[in-house]
Design a protein around this motif. Structure first.
Motif, PDB file in Angstrom:
ATOM      1  N   THR A  27     -47.010  15.046  26.434  1.00 41.70           N
ATOM      2  CA  THR A  27     -46.108  14.393  27.382  1.00 41.70           C
ATOM      3  C   THR A  27     -46.597  14.576  28.810  1.00 41.70           C
ATOM      4  O   THR A  27     -46.555  13.645  29.622  1.00 41.70           O
ATOM      5  CB  THR A  27     -44.679  14.952  27.233  1.00 41.70           C
ATOM      6  OG1 THR A  27     -44.264  14.792  25.864  1.00 41.70           O
ATOM      7  CG2 THR A  27     -43.709  14.224  28.137  1.00 41.70           C
ATOM      8  N   ALA A  28     -47.079  15.778  29.129  1.00 41.08           N
ATOM      9  CA  ALA A  28     -47.601  16.038  30.473  1.00 41.08           C
ATOM     10  C   ALA A  28     -48.800  15.142  30.761  1.00 41.08           C
ATOM     11  O   ALA A  28     -48.951  14.635  31.882  1.00 41.08           O
ATOM     12  CB  ALA A  28     -47.986  17.508  30.614  1.00 41.08           C
ATOM     13  N   THR A  29     -49.648  14.919  29.771  1.00 40.78           N
ATOM     14  CA  THR A  29     -50.820  14.056  29.954  1.00 40.78           C
ATOM     15  C   THR A  29     -50.388  12.606  30.169  1.00 40.78           C
ATOM     16  O   THR A  29     -50.945  11.910  31.027  1.00 40.78           O
ATOM     17  CB  THR A  29     -51.763  14.169  28.738  1.00 40.78           C
ATOM     18  OG1 THR A  29     -52.099  15.547  28.543  1.00 40.78           O
ATOM     19  CG2 THR A  29     -53.034  13.379  28.949  1.00 40.78           C
ATOM     20  N   LEU A  30     -49.391  12.148  29.420  1.00 43.86           N
ATOM     21  CA  LEU A  30     -48.874  10.791  29.637  1.00 43.86           C
ATOM     22  C   LEU A  30     -48.282  10.655  31.035  1.00 43.86           C
ATOM     23  O   LEU A  30     -48.497   9.644  31.711  1.00 43.86           O
ATOM     24  CB  LEU A  30     -47.812  10.460  28.593  1.00 43.86           C
ATOM     25  CG  LEU A  30     -48.319  10.071  27.220  1.00 43.86           C
ATOM     26  CD1 LEU A  30     -47.160   9.943  26.237  1.00 43.86           C
ATOM     27  CD2 LEU A  30     -49.104   8.784  27.266  1.00 43.86           C
ATOM     28  N   LEU A  31     -47.564  11.675  31.475  1.00 41.52           N
ATOM     29  CA  LEU A  31     -47.002  11.630  32.831  1.00 41.52           C
ATOM     30  C   LEU A  31     -48.107  11.586  33.877  1.00 41.52           C
ATOM     31  O   LEU A  31     -48.014  10.856  34.863  1.00 41.52           O
ATOM     32  CB  LEU A  31     -46.091  12.845  33.067  1.00 41.52           C
ATOM     33  CG  LEU A  31     -44.768  12.856  32.304  1.00 41.52           C
ATOM     34  CD1 LEU A  31     -44.047  14.176  32.525  1.00 41.52           C
ATOM     35  CD2 LEU A  31     -43.899  11.687  32.690  1.00 41.52           C
ATOM     36  N   LYS A  32     -49.166  12.358  33.654  1.00 42.64           N
ATOM     37  CA  LYS A  32     -50.288  12.372  34.601  1.00 42.64           C
ATOM     38  C   LYS A  32     -50.937  10.994  34.683  1.00 42.64           C
ATOM     39  O   LYS A  32     -51.194  10.487  35.780  1.00 42.64           O
ATOM     40  CB  LYS A  32     -51.322  13.421  34.179  1.00 42.64           C
ATOM     41  CG  LYS A  32     -52.517  13.508  35.129  1.00 42.64           C
ATOM     42  CD  LYS A  32     -53.557  14.469  34.615  1.00 42.64           C
ATOM     43  CE  LYS A  32     -54.316  13.784  33.518  1.00 42.64           C
ATOM     44  NZ  LYS A  32     -55.558  14.404  33.120  1.00 42.64           N
ATOM     45  N   TRP A  33     -51.162  10.355  33.539  1.00 39.69           N
ATOM     46  CA  TRP A  33     -51.774   9.027  33.535  1.00 39.69           C
ATOM     47  C   TRP A  33     -50.838   7.977  34.116  1.00 39.69           C
ATOM     48  O   TRP A  33     -51.278   6.924  34.558  1.00 39.69           O
ATOM     49  CB  TRP A  33     -52.207   8.641  32.118  1.00 39.69           C
ATOM     50  CG  TRP A  33     -53.533   9.217  31.765  1.00 39.69           C
ATOM     51  CD1 TRP A  33     -53.766  10.397  31.119  1.00 39.69           C
ATOM     52  CD2 TRP A  33     -54.813   8.675  32.058  1.00 39.69           C
ATOM     53  NE1 TRP A  33     -55.109  10.603  30.986  1.00 39.69           N
ATOM     54  CE2 TRP A  33     -55.781   9.561  31.552  1.00 39.69           C
ATOM     55  CE3 TRP A  33     -55.236   7.517  32.697  1.00 39.69           C
ATOM     56  CZ2 TRP A  33     -57.144   9.328  31.669  1.00 39.69           C
ATOM     57  CZ3 TRP A  33     -56.601   7.286  32.809  1.00 39.69           C
ATOM     58  CH2 TRP A  33     -57.544   8.190  32.296  1.00 39.69           C
ATOM     59  N   GLY A  34     -49.543   8.275  34.119  1.00 43.13           N
ATOM     60  CA  GLY A  34     -48.574   7.370  34.720  1.00 43.13           C
ATOM     61  C   GLY A  34     -48.402   7.584  36.209  1.00 43.13           C
ATOM     62  O   GLY A  34     -47.622   6.893  36.854  1.00 43.13           O
ATOM     63  N   GLY A  35     -49.107   8.559  36.769  1.00 41.22           N
ATOM     64  CA  GLY A  35     -49.042   8.797  38.198  1.00 41.22           C
ATOM     65  C   GLY A  35     -48.003   9.824  38.614  1.00 41.22           C
ATOM     66  O   GLY A  35     -47.694   9.947  39.797  1.00 41.22           O
TER      67      GLY A  35
END
Length: 150
Positions: free
Chosen positions: A52-60
């Motif tokens: 989830t943290a990685t998805l948030l990072k890729w989402g800005g």
């Protein structure tokens, strides 16, 4: 003594557990394939809060926002941020708003389409700017002027 109600409850509990594990494995495989296409480490999809943290990072967004999942009411905020992240990731695969709706309603199907489907990663849109991962353009066809000896 086992009653039919207790046996049924045990069977439903076991079935629920097996389906939950199967759904987790399917989601992790799909997100892992999606991360691989994006140039991210695929193993991150298997770690519960790191994916989830990685998805948030890729989402800005800040990956640290995943810590909000430990606050029951704030889990809704994290869900909304994951959907917004999916909306920001979709153009990188060439998809639009329809895929955002799919990510909001059926996340595992969204991740499966991006990870296992034919879509290629075209680039990220981080912090409001478009970052391209396309190769450098070909050099111009005009030859460079050769130095002349005087």
């Amino acid at each position: 003594m086992n009653t039919p109600d207790a046996s049924l409850a045990a069977l439903l509990g076991l079935l629920s557990f097996v389906l939950s594990v199967a759904l987790y494995v399917w989601t992790a495989l799909a997100v892992s394939a999606m991360f691989r296409k994006m140039g991210e480490e695929p193993w991150k999809a298997w770690v519960p809060f790191l994916n989830t943290a990685t998805l948030l990072k890729w989402g800005g967004f800040s990956p640290w926002l995943v810590l909000l999942t430990f606050i029951p009411v704030a889990q809704i905020v994290v869900y909304v941020l994951v959907v917004v992240s999916a909306h920001r990731i979709n153009p990188g695969f060439g998809y639009g708003t329809g895929m955002t709706v799919l990510a909001a309603l059926l996340f595992v199907v969204w991740a499966s389409i991006l990870g296992f489907g034919p879509a290629r990663w075209l680039g990220a849109r981080a912090a409001g700017r478009r970052v391209s991962v396309a190769p450098d353009p070909a050099p111009s066809a005009a030859p460079a002027a050769a130095p002349t000896a005087a």
